[in-house]
Design a protein around this motif. Sequence first.
Motif, short mmCIF file in Angstrom:
data_model
loop_
_atom_site.label_atom_id
_atom_site.label_comp_id
_atom_site.label_asym_id
_atom_site.label_seq_id
_atom_site.Cartn_x
_atom_site.Cartn_y
_atom_site.Cartn_z
N ASN A 137 0.82 -1.21 0.00
CA ASN A 137 0.00 0.00 0.00
C ASN A 137 0.85 1.26 0.00
OD1 ASN A 137 -3.01 -0.32 0.02
ND2 ASN A 137 -2.42 -1.90 1.48
N LEU A 138 1.95 1.26 0.70
CA LEU A 138 2.82 2.43 0.70
C LEU A 138 3.39 2.69 -0.69
CD1 LEU A 138 4.74 2.02 4.09
CD2 LEU A 138 2.90 3.64 3.55
N ARG A 139 3.59 1.62 -1.46
CA ARG A 139 4.10 1.78 -2.83
C ARG A 139 3.12 2.54 -3.73
NH1 ARG A 139 6.82 -3.20 -5.89
NH2 ARG A 139 8.93 -2.90 -5.12
N PHE A 140 1.85 2.53 -3.40
CA PHE A 140 0.85 3.19 -4.24
C PHE A 140 0.77 4.70 -4.01
CE2 PHE A 140 -0.69 -1.14 -4.75
CZ PHE A 140 -1.03 -1.16 -6.09
N ILE A 141 1.20 5.19 -2.87
CA ILE A 141 1.04 6.61 -2.56
C ILE A 141 1.68 7.51 -3.62
CG2 ILE A 141 1.64 8.43 -0.89
CD1 ILE A 141 0.98 6.40 1.34
N PRO A 142 2.93 7.28 -4.03
CA PRO A 142 3.52 8.18 -5.04
C PRO A 142 2.82 8.13 -6.40
CG PRO A 142 5.24 6.97 -3.89
CD PRO A 142 3.93 6.35 -3.48
N ARG A 143 2.03 7.11 -6.65
CA ARG A 143 1.30 7.04 -7.93
C ARG A 143 0.13 8.02 -7.97
NH1 ARG A 143 0.78 0.53 -8.97
NH2 ARG A 143 2.98 0.08 -8.64
N TYR A 144 -0.36 8.40 -6.82
CA TYR A 144 -1.56 9.24 -6.77
C TYR A 144 -1.31 10.65 -6.25
CZ TYR A 144 -4.04 4.99 -7.82
OH TYR A 144 -4.47 3.85 -8.44
N PHE A 145 -0.15 10.90 -5.69
CA PHE A 145 0.14 12.21 -5.12
C PHE A 145 1.51 12.67 -5.61
CE2 PHE A 145 -2.50 9.79 -2.20
CZ PHE A 145 -3.57 10.65 -2.02
N ASN A 146 1.69 13.98 -5.70
CA ASN A 146 2.98 14.53 -6.10
C ASN A 146 3.20 15.86 -5.41
OD1 ASN A 146 1.31 16.28 -7.54
ND2 ASN A 146 1.55 15.15 -9.44
N ASP A 147 4.15 16.62 -5.91
CA ASP A 147 4.47 17.94 -5.35
C ASP A 147 4.75 17.87 -3.85
OD1 ASP A 147 4.10 19.07 -7.85
OD2 ASP A 147 1.99 19.52 -7.48
N TYR A 148 5.52 16.91 -3.46
CA TYR A 148 5.92 16.68 -2.07
C TYR A 148 4.80 16.21 -1.17
CZ TYR A 148 10.19 18.90 -3.58
OH TYR A 148 11.33 19.21 -4.27
N GLN A 149 3.56 16.19 -1.68
CA GLN A 149 2.46 15.67 -0.87
C GLN A 149 2.69 14.18 -0.63
OE1 GLN A 149 -1.58 15.85 -2.48
NE2 GLN A 149 -2.31 16.37 -0.43
N ASP A 150 3.22 13.48 -1.63
CA ASP A 150 3.49 12.06 -1.46
C ASP A 150 4.51 11.83 -0.35
OD1 ASP A 150 5.53 13.19 -3.04
OD2 ASP A 150 5.86 11.33 -4.17
N ILE A 151 5.51 12.68 -0.27
CA ILE A 151 6.54 12.53 0.76
C ILE A 151 5.95 12.80 2.14
CG2 ILE A 151 8.71 13.51 1.64
CD1 ILE A 151 9.44 14.01 -1.36
N ARG A 152 5.12 13.83 2.25
CA ARG A 152 4.47 14.12 3.53
C ARG A 152 3.56 12.97 3.95
NH1 ARG A 152 3.53 19.06 1.06
NH2 ARG A 152 1.31 18.63 0.92
N LEU A 153 2.78 12.44 3.00
CA LEU A 153 1.88 11.34 3.31
C LEU A 153 2.64 10.09 3.72
CD1 LEU A 153 -0.76 11.82 0.47
CD2 LEU A 153 -1.09 12.27 2.91
N LEU A 154 3.72 9.78 3.01
CA LEU A 154 4.54 8.62 3.37
C LEU A 154 5.18 8.79 4.75
CD1 LEU A 154 6.22 7.81 -0.05
CD2 LEU A 154 4.74 6.28 1.27
N ASP A 155 5.69 9.98 5.03
CA ASP A 155 6.30 10.22 6.35
C ASP A 155 5.27 10.06 7.46
OD1 ASP A 155 8.81 10.67 5.31
OD2 ASP A 155 8.68 12.86 5.39
#
Length: 180
Positions: free
Chosen positions: A66-84
């Motif tokens: 599931n963590l692998r899917f986050i960068p597929r749907y979010f960008n502009d550093y939002q993916d990094i914030r969500l993963l963190d």
Amino acid sequence: MFGIFFKKKITEEKLIEYFVFSTVKMVDDAFPDVADIICSDPEFKYKPVVDVENVDPFLWIVITGNLRFIPRYFNDYQDIRLLDEANRKFARMLDVPIDLFKAEVKKYDQLFSRLNHPSKNTVYAMSKAVFHKYELGQYQDEYFKNMDAPNPVFLKRLNEVMQGFIFEWEQVVEDYKILK
């Protein structure tokens, strides 16, 4: 067209809180059924033994996938914030230090890549990881056992099961405006 003006709003923190809680709850609730599906699959020559108490490898597989899917749907550093935030909340919920949590996710991510190379299909990687983590090769007929590879018919069934453990990121992006 006007859907973007009427999207519900959710903060990144609330979204990740829901994601983490629902992922862990889903695995806890469903793993006995998954174990039963595996143990009753007709493609095995011998009935596999999957202890319903041995949920940890399955949980790590579902989390990592599931963590692998986050960068597929979010960008502009939002993916990094969500993963963190997801890493912090999962670590807290599992009562594991954050550095150990990240190391375990990295270990499973590398397993996914190794088992599923050259494909980048995360669901297939998750299924293959279940096969290897629960040492299911020993229950297959000699051909697949010697190859140490899952029977494709079994793998297809397991892929369908694993698909049910993928968080609906696409639906979230469609239905919600995600605020920082």
